[in-house]
Design a protein around this motif. Structure first.
Motif, PDB file in Angstrom:
ATOM      1  N   MET A   1      23.606  46.354  51.026  1.00 60.11           N
ATOM      2  CA  MET A   1      24.218  45.027  51.151  1.00 60.11           C
ATOM      3  C   MET A   1      25.723  45.162  51.081  1.00 60.11           C
ATOM      4  SD  MET A   1      23.911  41.764  48.597  1.00 60.11           S
ATOM      5  CE  MET A   1      24.852  42.627  47.364  1.00 60.11           C
ATOM      6  N   THR A   2      26.454  44.557  52.006  1.00 60.15           N
ATOM      7  CA  THR A   2      27.909  44.551  51.980  1.00 60.15           C
ATOM      8  C   THR A   2      28.353  43.226  51.396  1.00 60.15           C
ATOM      9  OG1 THR A   2      28.014  45.963  53.927  1.00 60.15           O
ATOM     10  CG2 THR A   2      29.991  44.742  53.365  1.00 60.15           C
ATOM     11  N   ALA A   3      28.904  43.260  50.182  1.00 61.95           N
ATOM     12  CA  ALA A   3      29.297  42.027  49.507  1.00 61.95           C
ATOM     13  C   ALA A   3      30.769  42.021  49.164  1.00 61.95           C
ATOM     14  CB  ALA A   3      28.475  41.824  48.245  1.00 61.95           C
ATOM     15  N   HIS A   4      31.524  42.998  49.672  1.00 67.77           N
ATOM     16  CA  HIS A   4      32.965  42.988  49.440  1.00 67.77           C
ATOM     17  C   HIS A   4      33.645  43.664  50.612  1.00 67.77           C
ATOM     18  CE1 HIS A   4      32.891  47.291  48.391  1.00 67.77           C
ATOM     19  NE2 HIS A   4      31.789  47.025  47.736  1.00 67.77           N
ATOM     20  N   SER A   5      34.922  43.379  50.770  1.00 66.77           N
ATOM     21  CA  SER A   5      35.693  43.979  51.838  1.00 66.77           C
ATOM     22  C   SER A   5      37.073  44.336  51.317  1.00 66.77           C
ATOM     23  CB  SER A   5      35.808  43.023  53.030  1.00 66.77           C
ATOM     24  OG  SER A   5      36.431  41.811  52.636  1.00 66.77           O
ATOM     25  N   GLU A   6      37.727  45.257  51.980  1.00 64.30           N
ATOM     26  CA  GLU A   6      39.068  45.685  51.584  1.00 64.30           C
ATOM     27  C   GLU A   6      40.093  44.747  52.209  1.00 64.30           C
ATOM     28  OE1 GLU A   6      41.019  48.632  49.216  1.00 64.30           O
ATOM     29  OE2 GLU A   6      38.905  48.437  49.709  1.00 64.30           O
ATOM     30  N   THR A   7      40.993  44.208  51.391  1.00 64.77           N
ATOM     31  CA  THR A   7      42.038  43.333  51.903  1.00 64.77           C
ATOM     32  C   THR A   7      43.252  44.166  52.286  1.00 64.77           C
ATOM     33  OG1 THR A   7      43.092  42.979  49.754  1.00 64.77           O
ATOM     34  CG2 THR A   7      41.238  41.544  50.323  1.00 64.77           C
ATOM     35  N   ALA A   8      44.232  43.492  52.904  1.00 65.05           N
ATOM     36  CA  ALA A   8      45.446  44.192  53.315  1.00 65.05           C
ATOM     37  C   ALA A   8      46.186  44.774  52.124  1.00 65.05           C
ATOM     38  CB  ALA A   8      46.355  43.229  54.092  1.00 65.05           C
ATOM     39  N   ALA A   9      46.065  44.131  50.965  1.00 61.81           N
ATOM     40  CA  ALA A   9      46.751  44.604  49.773  1.00 61.81           C
ATOM     41  C   ALA A   9      46.004  45.736  49.091  1.00 61.81           C
ATOM     42  CB  ALA A   9      46.937  43.446  48.786  1.00 61.81           C
ATOM     43  N   GLY A  10      44.821  46.082  49.617  1.00 60.50           N
ATOM     44  CA  GLY A  10      44.071  47.183  49.041  1.00 60.50           C
ATOM     45  C   GLY A  10      43.133  46.779  47.926  1.00 60.50           C
ATOM     46  N   THR A  11      43.019  45.463  47.652  1.00 59.26           N
ATOM     47  CA  THR A  11      42.096  44.989  46.633  1.00 59.26           C
ATOM     48  C   THR A  11      40.797  44.556  47.305  1.00 59.26           C
ATOM     49  OG1 THR A  11      43.007  42.762  46.781  1.00 59.26           O
ATOM     50  CG2 THR A  11      43.964  44.221  45.133  1.00 59.26           C
ATOM     51  N   HIS A  12      39.775  44.363  46.491  1.00 52.37           N
ATOM     52  CA  HIS A  12      38.468  44.006  47.034  1.00 52.37           C
ATOM     53  C   HIS A  12      38.261  42.492  46.968  1.00 52.37           C
ATOM     54  CE1 HIS A  12      36.847  48.059  47.586  1.00 52.37           C
ATOM     55  NE2 HIS A  12      37.506  48.380  46.490  1.00 52.37           N
ATOM     56  N   ALA A  13      37.930  41.893  48.111  1.00 59.07           N
ATOM     57  CA  ALA A  13      37.579  40.480  48.168  1.00 59.07           C
ATOM     58  C   ALA A  13      36.065  40.385  48.175  1.00 59.07           C
ATOM     59  CB  ALA A  13      38.158  39.835  49.418  1.00 59.07           C
ATOM     60  N   THR A  14      35.511  39.792  47.139  1.00 62.00           N
ATOM     61  CA  THR A  14      34.059  39.736  47.008  1.00 62.00           C
ATOM     62  C   THR A  14      33.491  38.561  47.795  1.00 62.00           C
ATOM     63  OG1 THR A  14      34.088  40.793  44.852  1.00 62.00           O
ATOM     64  CG2 THR A  14      32.158  39.469  45.369  1.00 62.00           C
ATOM     65  N   ASP A  15      32.440  38.812  48.538  1.00 55.30           N
ATOM     66  CA  ASP A  15      31.725  37.779  49.283  1.00 55.30           C
ATOM     67  C   ASP A  15      30.670  37.195  48.347  1.00 55.30           C
ATOM     68  OD1 ASP A  15      30.185  36.223  50.947  1.00 55.30           O
ATOM     69  OD2 ASP A  15      30.097  37.697  52.565  1.00 55.30           O
ATOM     70  N   TRP A  16      31.047  36.139  47.648  1.00 51.70           N
ATOM     71  CA  TRP A  16      30.138  35.559  46.650  1.00 51.70           C
ATOM     72  C   TRP A  16      28.889  34.990  47.296  1.00 51.70           C
ATOM     73  CZ3 TRP A  16      31.218  37.563  42.325  1.00 51.70           C
ATOM     74  CH2 TRP A  16      32.538  37.771  41.919  1.00 51.70           C
ATOM     75  N   ARG A  17      29.016  34.462  48.490  1.00 50.36           N
ATOM     76  CA  ARG A  17      27.839  33.911  49.169  1.00 50.36           C
ATOM     77  C   ARG A  17      26.832  35.015  49.470  1.00 50.36           C
ATOM     78  NH1 ARG A  17      25.026  30.169  48.554  1.00 50.36           N
ATOM     79  NH2 ARG A  17      26.953  28.954  48.334  1.00 50.36           N
ATOM     80  N   ALA A  18      27.312  36.186  49.822  1.00 50.44           N
ATOM     81  CA  ALA A  18      26.393  37.298  50.068  1.00 50.44           C
ATOM     82  C   ALA A  18      25.639  37.665  48.797  1.00 50.44           C
ATOM     83  CB  ALA A  18      27.162  38.511  50.603  1.00 50.44           C
ATOM     84  N   TRP A  19      26.331  37.637  47.666  1.00 54.01           N
ATOM     85  CA  TRP A  19      25.642  37.926  46.398  1.00 54.01           C
ATOM     86  C   TRP A  19      24.639  36.826  46.055  1.00 54.01           C
ATOM     87  CZ3 TRP A  19      24.978  42.364  44.374  1.00 54.01           C
ATOM     88  CH2 TRP A  19      25.931  43.370  44.506  1.00 54.01           C
ATOM     89  N   GLN A  20      25.011  35.572  46.307  1.00 51.49           N
ATOM     90  CA  GLN A  20      24.062  34.476  46.089  1.00 51.49           C
ATOM     91  C   GLN A  20      22.807  34.678  46.932  1.00 51.49           C
ATOM     92  OE1 GLN A  20      23.773  31.866  44.165  1.00 51.49           O
ATOM     93  NE2 GLN A  20      25.783  31.482  43.287  1.00 51.49           N
ATOM     94  N   ASP A  21      22.999  34.971  48.194  1.00 51.12           N
ATOM     95  CA  ASP A  21      21.859  35.140  49.097  1.00 51.12           C
ATOM     96  C   ASP A  21      20.990  36.319  48.667  1.00 51.12           C
ATOM     97  OD1 ASP A  21      22.726  32.982  50.557  1.00 51.12           O
ATOM     98  OD2 ASP A  21      23.625  34.175  52.162  1.00 51.12           O
ATOM     99  N   SER A  22      21.619  37.409  48.257  1.00 48.46           N
ATOM    100  CA  SER A  22      20.831  38.575  47.860  1.00 48.46           C
ATOM    101  C   SER A  22      20.062  38.304  46.568  1.00 48.46           C
ATOM    102  CB  SER A  22      21.723  39.810  47.699  1.00 48.46           C
ATOM    103  OG  SER A  22      22.564  39.717  46.566  1.00 48.46           O
ATOM    104  N   TRP A  23      20.652  37.508  45.669  1.00 50.42           N
ATOM    105  CA  TRP A  23      19.929  37.116  44.453  1.00 50.42           C
ATOM    106  C   TRP A  23      18.708  36.270  44.811  1.00 50.42           C
ATOM    107  CZ3 TRP A  23      19.566  38.368  39.500  1.00 50.42           C
ATOM    108  CH2 TRP A  23      18.917  37.491  38.625  1.00 50.42           C
ATOM    109  N   ASP A  24      18.886  35.329  45.729  1.00 52.97           N
ATOM    110  CA  ASP A  24      17.760  34.496  46.164  1.00 52.97           C
ATOM    111  C   ASP A  24      16.640  35.350  46.751  1.00 52.97           C
ATOM    112  OD1 ASP A  24      18.875  32.103  45.367  1.00 52.97           O
ATOM    113  OD2 ASP A  24      19.649  31.584  47.348  1.00 52.97           O
ATOM    114  N   ARG A  25      16.995  36.307  47.601  1.00 49.19           N
ATOM    115  CA  ARG A  25      15.966  37.146  48.222  1.00 49.19           C
ATOM    116  C   ARG A  25      15.248  37.981  47.166  1.00 49.19           C
ATOM    117  NH1 ARG A  25      18.373  34.481  51.323  1.00 49.19           N
ATOM    118  NH2 ARG A  25      16.876  33.051  50.381  1.00 49.19           N
TER     119      ARG A  25
END
Length: 259
Positions: free
Chosen positions: A1-25
């Protein structure tokens, strides 16, 4: 599951909706009828306290009930309370900026936990598949505390594993079929509890909260899962005027208590 991505500043932006969906599944792997219990729960909220309730989402986890509450009743408000730092991180990330929602960190076994809440009373207190880790004695104590939080005419609903120990053969047959279906789904790629938490531990944002979570709870704790009859009697004894089952499956039930 990909729930985060690298931003231009080099920090991780978490996809909270992806985590919500994976919890539901993950939860649906255990409970294919999970959405049905949520639907009936919200039907009974509407029937008993209307379409703009103040709700306490008890042991809220990622905010599964809150998400469905607000999707159906946009004028509702919700306070989620939990102790799990990882699931609360997902909940807070998901609902960030929504003035209708607040979250509180509290231990339901702490005698003073209700003092952490922003309101003294609620139209509805809702919980699902969360209180089975409490044994009967502390659960009875919690029910007494909830009776003091629900306003007169308000409701409490608990949808959870409620085992009728008087029917062992029926229970065994249901369990065997359910687990056979779960095994089949897992072969097809379904993620179970342990695998989901392993993914969370690898996420740059959730790794710390996940480690804290396991320090608090350990792997998993289960109470003695009393029957729906026990829950209804305990709720009436705690001060609710009426209590009975309003939804059931072969393994689970939802008890509604009216103040």
């Amino acid at each position: 599951m990909t729930a985060h991505s690298e931003t231009a500043a080099g920090t991780h932006a978490t996809d909270w909706r992806a985590w919500q969906d994976s919890w539901d599944r993950q939860q649906e792997w255990y409970m294919p009828d999970r959405e049905e219990r949520f639907r009936v729960m919200l039907d009974m909220v509407e029937a008993c306290v209307g379409r703009a309730p103040r709700v306490l989402d008890l042991a809220c986890g990622t905010g599964s009930i809150t998400a469905r509450l607000l999707a159906r009743f946009p004028d509702a408000t919700s306070v989620g309370v939990d102790l799990d730092p990882a699931l609360l991180a997902i909940a807070r990330g998901t609902f960030e900026g929504d003035a209708r929602v607040a979250f509180v960190t509290a231990d339901l076994k702490d005698p003073q936990w209700t003092r952490t809440l922003p309101h003294d009373s609620y139209d509805a207190v809702l919980t699902a598949t969360a209180l089975h880790w409490l044994h009967s004695a502390p659960l009875g104590t919690l029910y007494g505390q909830l009776a003091g939080l629900v306003r007169d005419g308000g409701v409490f609903m608990n949808a959870d594993h409620m085992i009728d120990q008087t029917t062992p053969r029926i229970n065994a047959a249901e369990r065997a079929l359910r687990h056979a279906r779960m095994d089949s789904a897992k072969t097809g790629g379904a993620v179970d509890w342990a695998a989901w938490w392993a993914l969370a531990a690898q996420d740059p944002v959730l790794a710390g909260p996940t480690a804290e979570r396991f320090a608090i709870y350990g792997e998993h704790a289960d109470g003695d899962t009393p029957s729906a009859t026990w829950h209804a009697e305990a709720l009436r004894g705690a001060g609710f005027g009426e209590a009975r089952v309003v939804w059931g499956s072969p393994s689970d039930a939802m008890v509604l208590a009216l103040k």
